[in-house]
Design an enzyme around this catalytic site. Structure first.
Site, PDB file in Angstrom:
ATOM      1  N   HIS A 109      -7.438   0.773  -6.379  1.00 43.66           N
ATOM      2  CA  HIS A 109      -7.648  -0.085  -5.199  1.00 43.66           C
ATOM      3  C   HIS A 109      -8.323  -1.382  -5.662  1.00 43.66           C
ATOM      4  O   HIS A 109      -9.486  -1.645  -5.348  1.00 43.66           O
ATOM      5  CB  HIS A 109      -8.517   0.659  -4.176  1.00 43.66           C
TER       6      HIS A 109
ATOM      7  N   GLN B 214     -10.218  -4.027  -3.325  1.00 44.28           N
ATOM      8  CA  GLN B 214     -11.532  -3.613  -2.838  1.00 44.28           C
ATOM      9  C   GLN B 214     -12.618  -3.998  -3.839  1.00 44.28           C
ATOM     10  O   GLN B 214     -13.716  -4.402  -3.452  1.00 44.28           O
ATOM     11  CB  GLN B 214     -11.542  -2.096  -2.609  1.00 44.28           C
TER      12      GLN B 214
ATOM     13  N   ARG C 264       0.877  -1.178   0.000  1.00 50.53           N
ATOM     14  CA  ARG C 264       0.000   0.000   0.000  1.00 50.53           C
ATOM     15  C   ARG C 264       0.907   1.218   0.000  1.00 50.53           C
ATOM     16  O   ARG C 264       1.696   1.418   0.932  1.00 50.53           O
ATOM     17  CB  ARG C 264      -0.911  -0.015   1.234  1.00 50.53           C
TER      18      ARG C 264
ATOM     19  N   ASP D   5     -17.186   7.103  -1.955  1.00 49.71           N
ATOM     20  CA  ASP D   5     -15.918   7.024  -1.219  1.00 49.71           C
ATOM     21  C   ASP D   5     -15.690   8.387  -0.574  1.00 49.71           C
ATOM     22  O   ASP D   5     -16.409   9.351  -0.871  1.00 49.71           O
ATOM     23  CB  ASP D   5     -14.775   6.658  -2.193  1.00 49.71           C
TER      24      ASP D   5
ATOM     25  N   CYS E  60     -16.251   1.543   0.475  1.00 51.60           N
ATOM     26  CA  CYS E  60     -15.078   0.737   0.842  1.00 51.60           C
ATOM     27  C   CYS E  60     -14.716   0.876   2.318  1.00 51.60           C
ATOM     28  O   CYS E  60     -14.045   0.013   2.864  1.00 51.60           O
ATOM     29  CB  CYS E  60     -13.890   1.103  -0.043  1.00 51.60           C
TER      30      CYS E  60
ATOM     31  N   ARG F 199     -13.355  -8.666   1.930  1.00 52.11           N
ATOM     32  CA  ARG F 199     -11.922  -8.434   1.692  1.00 52.11           C
ATOM     33  C   ARG F 199     -11.137  -9.690   2.055  1.00 52.11           C
ATOM     34  O   ARG F 199     -10.191 -10.073   1.367  1.00 52.11           O
ATOM     35  CB  ARG F 199     -11.420  -7.232   2.522  1.00 52.11           C
TER      36      ARG F 199
HETATM   37  N1  NVA Z   1      -9.905   6.666  -1.516  1.00 55.14           N
HETATM   38  C1  NVA Z   1      -9.571   6.225  -0.177  1.00 55.14           C
HETATM   39  C2  NVA Z   1      -9.790   4.751  -0.012  1.00 55.14           C
HETATM   40  C3  NVA Z   1      -9.490   4.220   1.353  1.00 55.14           C
HETATM   41  C4  NVA Z   1      -9.664   2.745   1.480  1.00 55.14           C
HETATM   42  C5  NVA Z   1      -8.128   6.582   0.107  1.00 55.14           C
HETATM   43  O1  NVA Z   1      -7.285   6.411  -0.774  1.00 55.14           O
HETATM   44  O2  NVA Z   1      -7.842   7.059   1.211  1.00 55.14           O
HETATM   45  N1   CP Z   2     -11.233  -0.219   2.467  1.00 56.82           N
HETATM   46  C1   CP Z   2      -9.970  -0.295   2.911  1.00 56.82           C
HETATM   47  O1   CP Z   2      -9.024  -0.538   2.155  1.00 56.82           O
HETATM   48  O2   CP Z   2      -9.832  -0.110   4.259  1.00 56.82           O
HETATM   49  P1   CP Z   2      -8.493   0.093   5.084  1.00 56.82           P
HETATM   50  O3   CP Z   2      -7.927   1.421   4.697  1.00 56.82           O
HETATM   51  O4   CP Z   2      -8.934   0.029   6.510  1.00 56.82           O
HETATM   52  O5   CP Z   2      -7.534  -1.021   4.750  1.00 56.82           O
END
Ligand code: NVA
Ligand code: CP
Length: 302
Positions: free
Chosen positions: A131, A134, A104, A219, A259, A287
């Site tokens: 992502h 997800q 990540r 989101d 998500c 997930r």
């Molecule tokens: N768009 C959000 C998704 C989090 C799971 C982010 O990147 O923070």
């Molecule tokens: N939806 C998702 O990826 O959640 P986290 O940021 O908690 O991993």
């Protein structure tokens, strides 16, 4: 042999993607029935997190425990990655030790560079651009609740961000129609949108975009790394909220997904996310199951 990675959904072909969803549903059934299935005994997943996570970390770690393997959590705070060791070198070293890696991070180019230098499969666990994990969970949740998503209409309300980009790729892979309702200046990237132009349209008004939709999804207005933009975004996105009016425009049996983490009162009202059309908790649980299917798939291909 070239290593198969999962950096975007388009690393799968449609048949593989549908098979993976079916397998996720089967792995979920097996787990709930108490069946022990340990195809990754003695194997190790390296997990690099440069951003926070609850669901992604816990689902990958738990999945590896179910599979009889092990997971190592690596953060830049306490590895040499945070002290400037080149990504290429980190990839070469880690992939000589562990069997599969998930990352990540911020720029998508970083995970591509890592994957180019890795001997083992690399999974995108969120970048600024995508992502994909997800979306596996989201499609699984839809299939469990309503059957095939092929030919359905999905309305994504909000930022043209990593989630939106992965929804665009999912529309191509799983063959559904996607409407994106976003403010001007917050559109998805043209290079991601154009190859999906036959099934994705941008409709500015969120209620109009939701008309007869089978899925309404949203989101956060400000993603990780955009915390400084929160105030400006709150203004730009204020009409881009999934509320009762939006859900009333959607099909009667429409489901709501997010998500998570969610901000009640911003991108979604409490009434919707905690209401009867919301399937966010199944979506979150998936997930675990979808990523187990993904781990199994990548290990079998490499
Ligand atoms: N768009 C959000 C998704 C989090 C799971 C982010 O990147 O923070
Ligand atoms: N939806 C998702 O990826 O959640 P986290 O940021 O908690 O991993």
């Amino acid at each position: 042999m070239t290593v198969r990675h999962f950096l975007t959904l388009l690393d799968l072909d449609p048949a593989e993607a549908n098979q993976l969803i079916a397998r996720a549903i089967e792995l979920k059934r097996m787990h709930k029935a108490g069946e022990i299935y340990e195809p990754m005994k003695n194997q190790v997943l390296g997990m690099i997190f440069e951003k926070s996570s609850t669901r992604t970390r816990v689902s990958f770690e738990t999945g590896m425990a179910h599979f009889g393997g092990h997971a190592i959590f690596l953060s830049p705070r306490d590895t040499q990655l945070g002290r400037g060791e080149p990504i290429e070198d980190s990839a070469r070293v880690l992939s000589r030790m562990v069997d599969i890696i998930m990352i990540r991070t911020f720029e998508h180019e970083k995970i591509e560079l890592f994957a180019e230098n890795s001997q083992v499969p690399v999974i995108n666990a969120l970048t600024d651009s995508y992502h994909p994990c997800q979306l596996l969970a989201d499609v699984q949740a839809y299939v469990e609740h309503r059957g095939s998503i092929q030919g359905k209409t999905v309305t994504y309300i909000g930022d043209g961000n990593n989630m939106c980009h992965s929804y665009i790729n999912a529309a191509r892979l799983f063959n559904f129609k996607l409407r994106v309702a976003c403010p001007e200046g917050y559109e998805p990237e043209a290079g991601i949108l154009e190859p999906a132009a036959d099934r994705v349209e941008i409709i500015r008004d969120p209620v109009e975009a939701s008309k007869d939709a089978d899925v309404v999804v949203t989101d956060v207005w400000a993603s990780m790394g955009q915390e400084d933009e929160q105030d400006g975004r709150a203004e730009a996105f204020k009409i881009y909220q999934v509320n009762a009016d939006v859900m009333a425009a959607a099909a009667d049996d429409a489901v709501f997904m997010h998500c998570l983490p969610a901000h009640r009162g911003e991108e979604v009202t409490a009434e919707v996310i905690d209401g009867p059309q919301s399937i966010v908790w199944d979506e979150a649980e998936n997930r675990l199951h979808a990523q187990k299917a993904l781990l199994e798939f990548l290990m079998s291909k490499n």
